[in-house]
Write an enzyme that holds these catalytic residues in place. Structure first.
Site, short mmCIF file in Angstrom:
data_model
loop_
_atom_site.label_atom_id
_atom_site.label_comp_id
_atom_site.label_asym_id
_atom_site.label_seq_id
_atom_site.Cartn_x
_atom_site.Cartn_y
_atom_site.Cartn_z
N SER A 101 -1.83 0.59 21.17
CA SER A 101 -2.21 0.18 19.83
C SER A 101 -1.87 1.26 18.80
O SER A 101 -0.72 1.71 18.75
CB SER A 101 -3.70 -0.20 19.82
OG SER A 101 -3.97 -0.99 18.71
N HIS A 236 -6.14 -7.75 23.49
CA HIS A 236 -5.63 -6.46 23.00
C HIS A 236 -5.89 -5.33 24.01
O HIS A 236 -5.12 -4.38 24.08
CB HIS A 236 -6.32 -6.16 21.66
CG HIS A 236 -5.63 -5.09 20.88
ND1 HIS A 236 -4.31 -5.19 20.48
CD2 HIS A 236 -6.05 -3.87 20.44
CE1 HIS A 236 -3.96 -4.09 19.83
NE2 HIS A 236 -4.99 -3.27 19.80
C1 LIG Z 1 -12.70 -4.87 10.18
C2 LIG Z 1 -11.33 -5.14 10.56
C3 LIG Z 1 -10.76 -4.18 11.50
C4 LIG Z 1 -9.43 -4.59 11.88
C5 LIG Z 1 -8.77 -3.43 12.41
C6 LIG Z 1 -7.32 -3.54 12.58
C7 LIG Z 1 -6.80 -2.15 12.72
C8 LIG Z 1 -5.49 -2.13 13.34
C9 LIG Z 1 -5.09 -0.72 13.66
C10 LIG Z 1 -5.83 -0.16 14.80
C11 LIG Z 1 -5.19 -0.53 16.09
C12 LIG Z 1 -6.05 -0.08 17.24
O1 LIG Z 1 -5.91 0.99 17.71
S1 LIG Z 1 -7.14 -1.22 17.79
C13 LIG Z 1 -8.23 -0.37 18.79
C14 LIG Z 1 -9.56 -0.31 18.11
N1 LIG Z 1 -10.51 0.41 18.92
C15 LIG Z 1 -11.38 -0.17 19.78
O2 LIG Z 1 -11.38 -1.41 19.92
C16 LIG Z 1 -12.34 0.71 20.53
C17 LIG Z 1 -12.28 0.47 22.00
N2 LIG Z 1 -13.42 1.05 22.66
C18 LIG Z 1 -13.51 2.38 22.93
O3 LIG Z 1 -12.63 3.18 22.61
C19 LIG Z 1 -14.75 2.83 23.68
O4 LIG Z 1 -15.36 1.76 24.29
C20 LIG Z 1 -15.73 3.63 22.80
C21 LIG Z 1 -15.93 2.99 21.48
C22 LIG Z 1 -17.02 3.76 23.56
C23 LIG Z 1 -15.11 5.01 22.62
O5 LIG Z 1 -14.79 5.50 23.90
P1 LIG Z 1 -14.45 7.03 24.12
O6 LIG Z 1 -13.64 7.53 23.01
O7 LIG Z 1 -13.90 7.18 25.49
O8 LIG Z 1 -15.84 7.70 23.98
P2 LIG Z 1 -16.68 8.57 24.96
O9 LIG Z 1 -17.93 8.90 24.24
O10 LIG Z 1 -15.83 9.69 25.48
O11 LIG Z 1 -16.95 7.57 26.15
C24 LIG Z 1 -18.18 7.39 26.63
C25 LIG Z 1 -18.09 6.96 28.09
O12 LIG Z 1 -17.92 5.55 28.14
C26 LIG Z 1 -16.82 5.20 28.93
N3 LIG Z 1 -16.21 4.00 28.38
C27 LIG Z 1 -15.87 3.80 27.10
N4 LIG Z 1 -15.28 2.60 26.94
C28 LIG Z 1 -15.25 2.04 28.17
C29 LIG Z 1 -14.76 0.79 28.67
N5 LIG Z 1 -14.20 -0.12 27.89
N6 LIG Z 1 -14.90 0.54 30.00
C30 LIG Z 1 -15.49 1.45 30.81
N7 LIG Z 1 -15.96 2.63 30.40
C31 LIG Z 1 -15.86 2.93 29.10
C32 LIG Z 1 -15.93 6.43 28.85
O13 LIG Z 1 -15.03 6.49 29.93
C33 LIG Z 1 -16.94 7.55 28.87
O14 LIG Z 1 -17.37 7.75 30.20
P3 LIG Z 1 -17.65 9.21 30.81
O15 LIG Z 1 -16.35 9.94 30.70
O16 LIG Z 1 -18.74 9.77 29.94
O17 LIG Z 1 -18.07 8.91 32.22
#
Ligand SMILES: CCCCCCCCCCCC(=O)SCCNC(=O)CCNC(=O)[C@H](O)C(C)(C)COP(=O)(O)OP(=O)(O)OC[C@H]1O[C@@H](n2cnc3c(N)ncnc32)[C@H](O)[C@@H]1OP(=O)(O)O
Length: 263
Positions: A101, A236
């Site tokens: 992404s 996604h």
């Molecule tokens: C309004 C219009 C907008 C519209 C927006 C349009 C914008 C387009 C442009 C953007 C394009 C993109 O990139 S779109 C992507 C947008 N982003 C997302 O959807 C976020 C996805 N989710 C994540 O990143 C995660 O779930 C978060 C939020 C928890 C953040 O994770 P992190 O950064 O790893 O955080 P951290 O505190 O280190 O993690 C905590 C612990 O949880 C675990 N953990 C985290 N996620 C997961 C998971 N899915 N499955 C299993 N385990 C998980 C980690 O491994 C870690 O374990 P341990 O190591 O502690 O054991």
């Protein structure tokens, strides 16, 4: 002198997270995470590959061990520091990029800068779940995003377990990181020229039900190398499904092994 070298090394390790060092590796895979994410998810991939491939994951300011640092407000600044931190890693071994992404835009800019300024280029660029830069992806204004909007979007994207969405205090931290990343992305120049700026092979992988990406074939315009496209079932965050993650990792291994034949 020695102290300065150590300080630079420590700084680079904050920007490039490598959890599993592989001294015998012949390749380095540099992973660029999605908006709102940290480096850990991809850094853990290091354990899944054989000893010939060492995995590094980019950590942006304002999270994990860089929590004390202010968020980057200009994507060029992020790319400059990534290039600087990667340079010592890219001189002696073949390397490839993997972006998911938002990570693809950082990876693309990094690859362009490495090529233009240092004549270094990845052997392969693996693109996951992203609209090509010159296809004008729809990016909202990061500054005006609300927590509620982001929470709904996260649910829709499918990459965040419910437990993180339910706890509002914890979610606020993730919201601020995402908002800052989108704000940084707002400074990306999406008018990239159509001519090929890279010559490496490019593979584009995506989820067949992803509603926020389009015109994936456009990624072939960025390179004069070969182009391939694969889809897996899912949205996604299709790559969260273990079998799809294994597919990606096997594909990366296969492509990199093949690339040694031409080098
Ligand atoms: C309004 C219009 C907008 C519209 C927006 C349009 C914008 C387009 C442009 C953007 C394009 C993109 O990139 S779109 C992507 C947008 N982003 C997302 O959807 C976020 C996805 N989710 C994540 O990143 C995660 O779930 C978060 C939020 C928890 C953040 O994770 P992190 O950064 O790893 O955080 P951290 O505190 O280190 O993690 C905590 C612990 O949880 C675990 N953990 C985290 N996620 C997961 C998971 N899915 N499955 C299993 N385990 C998980 C980690 O491994 C870690 O374990 P341990 O190591 O502690 O054991």
């Amino acid at each position: 002198m020695e102290e300065r070298k150590e300080a630079r090394k420590a700084r680079n390790e904050k920007i490039v997270n490598c959890l599993y060092q592989k001294p015998d590796a012949i390749f380095r895979l540099i992973c660029f995470p999605w908006a709102g994410g940290g480096s850990t998810h991809f850094a853990k991939w290091g354990q899944k590959f054989h000893d010939l491939l060492e995995v590094h994951s980019i950590r942006l300011a304002g999270r994990e061990t860089r929590t004390e640092e202010p968020f980057v407000t200009d994507i060029n600044q992020a790319v400059d520091e990534i290039v600087c931190a990667l340079l010592p890693l890219l001189q002696d071994k073949l390397f490839a990029f993997f972006g998911h992404s938002m990570g693809n835009y950082l990876a693309f800019m990094t690859a362009r800068q490495l090529k233009e300024q240092y004549n270094l280029e990845p052997v392969h660029f693996f693109v996951s779940s992203a609209t090509p830069p010159h296809s004008q992806p729809q990016i909202p204004d990061g500054k005006t995003l609300t927590e509620e909007e982001v929470k709904w979007s996260y649910m829709d994207f499918g990459g965040t377990p419910n437990c993180f969405l339910i706890n509002s205090q914890e979610f606020q931290e993730y919201f601020l990181i995402f908002k800052a990343d989108v704000h940084m992305l707002n400074t990306y120049n999406f008018d990239a020229p159509l001519k090929a700026v890279l010559s490496c092979d490019v593979t584009c992988i995506f989820g067949s039900e992803d509603k926020i990406i389009s015109n994936l074939e456009g990624w072939k315009d960025i390179t004069s190398g070969s182009f391939g496209m694969y889809h897996r079932q899912g949205g996604h965050f299709y790559l969260m499904e273990p079998s799809h993650e294994a597919f990606i990792q096997n594909h990366i291994t296969k492509c990199l092994e093949l690339s040694t034949i031409s080098y």
